[in-house]
Enzyme design. Structure first.
Site, PDB file in Angstrom:
ATOM      1  N   SER A   1       0.800  -1.222   0.000  1.00 54.77           N
ATOM      2  CA  SER A   1       0.000   0.000   0.000  1.00 54.77           C
ATOM      3  C   SER A   1       0.837   1.278   0.000  1.00 54.77           C
ATOM      4  O   SER A   1       0.284   2.373  -0.090  1.00 54.77           O
ATOM      5  CB  SER A   1      -0.915   0.013   1.226  1.00 54.77           C
ATOM      6  OG  SER A   1      -0.144   0.037   2.425  1.00 54.77           O
ATOM      7  N   LYS A   2       2.161   1.174   0.084  1.00 55.66           N
ATOM      8  CA  LYS A   2       3.014   2.361   0.145  1.00 55.66           C
ATOM      9  C   LYS A   2       3.109   3.025  -1.231  1.00 55.66           C
ATOM     10  O   LYS A   2       2.766   2.429  -2.253  1.00 55.66           O
ATOM     11  CB  LYS A   2       4.412   1.985   0.637  1.00 55.66           C
ATOM     12  CG  LYS A   2       4.445   1.285   1.976  1.00 55.66           C
ATOM     13  CD  LYS A   2       3.782   2.087   3.085  1.00 55.66           C
ATOM     14  CE  LYS A   2       3.904   1.360   4.432  1.00 55.66           C
ATOM     15  NZ  LYS A   2       3.119   2.004   5.500  1.00 55.66           N
ATOM     16  N   PRO A   3       3.610   4.261  -1.288  1.00 58.94           N
ATOM     17  CA  PRO A   3       3.727   4.942  -2.586  1.00 58.94           C
ATOM     18  C   PRO A   3       4.492   4.128  -3.627  1.00 58.94           C
ATOM     19  O   PRO A   3       4.130   4.123  -4.805  1.00 58.94           O
ATOM     20  CB  PRO A   3       4.458   6.242  -2.232  1.00 58.94           C
ATOM     21  CG  PRO A   3       3.991   6.542  -0.827  1.00 58.94           C
ATOM     22  CD  PRO A   3       3.898   5.194  -0.165  1.00 58.94           C
TER      23      PRO A   3
END
Length: 365
Positions: free
Chosen positions: A183-185
């Site tokens: 879910s991180k950039p």
């Protein structure tokens, strides 16, 4: 809609990611294969740091950085209580003592003006968290650290790709640590992370620590961990890099659009501040609301998913309550009661964003 739309991202990158994965399957070097070094070189160049050391997770990145600094039992590390548990968890696991300093109420990042007052003879490092995608005030923090002979570890798990005064997140201090949680950039398809530094000796220490403290095969010169990032996960990150700059631009555009639309529709809504000398890549687009449970229930009924990052500050968690008084860090306590994150990803459409804004306006009416 999805809270974070990874399916649309994969659809856009399917051929590239599949080819990268297939290449690993063909050569069979699943541990420290050529994609590991390729990814490390690409990300070091992206941030401007001299070294990138890939590791098994963002959590492992923090632990290895602390171990590379030779943290001793009882050494203190100053950090924020308004973050995911891994930040303090790794300090304690490494034998240290977390010292919690309150946040700025408008950015939710650590308040640099309070750090110097928390320094003691046992202080070893400062670990600011670049929460929600905005880098903390690193120049002020580095200045304090330099005056007191301390190391600084940026917990950049949510801010990879963000810019602070012309520098990239993870290249603003002694160490920068990030996460490639999906879910991180910039995410992989499992766990992964990286440590960034321009200090050659610390980089070598990190490389040795991640492979059980080996300076060469079966020569263990220091205490280490099994902290390598899988070749397959590095291949996924490489498969996403061609689109990453576009995704960062989209995140910035969507953040500005959220601010404009929400300010127009709900003038009373408190939004996170973004300082003029930096940007925010919005790992989460977070707002402040009262009666959060009721608001979330109304949004869910309207088909809009939400999340809370984070509902309880660390000094209110049973595992870390011993490190501060319950009434300490009042801004962190207040933020934990009111923050709510809205759907955000580079593939969020304008129509979806309009739906979120309309649903939130109705939920707060």
């Amino acid at each position: 809609m999805d809270f974070i739309d990874l399916k649309s991202q994969y659809a856009a990158l399917r051929d590239n990611i599949n080819a990268r994965i297939q290449k690993v399957l063909d050569h069979g070097q699943y541990i420290l294969g050529p994609e590991v070094k390729e990814m490390e070189q690409a990300l070091a160049a992206y941030t401007g740091a001299r070294h990138c050391i890939s590791v098994a997770s963002g959590t492992e990145a923090l632990l290895i950085a602390l171990m590379a600094l030779d943290l001793k039992p009882g050494d203190e590390v100053i950090t924020s209580p308004f973050t995911f548990a891994a930040t303090a968890e790794m300090i304690v696991l490494a034998g240290g003592v977390p010292v919690f300093v309150d946040i700025e109420p408008d950015t939710a990042n650590i308040d640099a003006s309070l750090i110097e007052g928390a320094i003691t003879p046992r202080t070893k490092a400062i670990m600011p968290v670049s929460l929600y995608g905005q880098v903390a005030d690193m120049d002020a923090i580095n200045g304090i650290a330099q005056r007191h002979g301390l190391a600084v570890i940026e917990d950049g798990a949510q801010s990879f790709g963000a810019t602070y005064r012309g520098s990239k997140s993870c290249n603003t201090s002694t160490f920068g640590c990030t996460s490639f949680f999906p879910s991180k950039p910039l995410g992989c398809y499992g766990d992964g992370g990286a440590i960034f530094t321009s200090d050659d000796k610390l980089a070598q220490a990190c490389r040795e620590i991640r492979t059980h403290g080996q300076s060469q095969r079966y020569l263990h010169t220091r205490l280490g961990v099994g902290g390598r990032m899988d070749t397959l996960q590095c291949a996924v990150v490489l498969g996403k890099l061609d689109r990453f700059e576009w995704e960062i631009r989209r995140r910035l555009e969507l953040g500005h659009a959220y601010r404009a639309k929400l300010s127009a529709a709900i003038p009373s809504l408190q939004l996170l501040a973004v300082r003029d000398d930096r940007d925010c890549v919005w790992a989460q687009y977070t707002v402040f609301v009262d009666d959060r449970d009721a608001v979330q229930a109304r949004l869910k009924a309207a088909g809009v998913p939400t999340a809370v990052h984070y509902p309880r500050p660390l000094h209110h968690q049973p595992a870390y309550a011993q490190y501060a008084k319950a009434e300490d860090c009042p801004h962190s306590i207040a933020a934990a009661a009111r923050v709510m994150s809205l759907p955000m990803s580079a593939d969020l459409s304008e129509a979806q964003q309009e739906q979120v804004v309309a649903a939130l306006s109705a939920a707060l009416a």
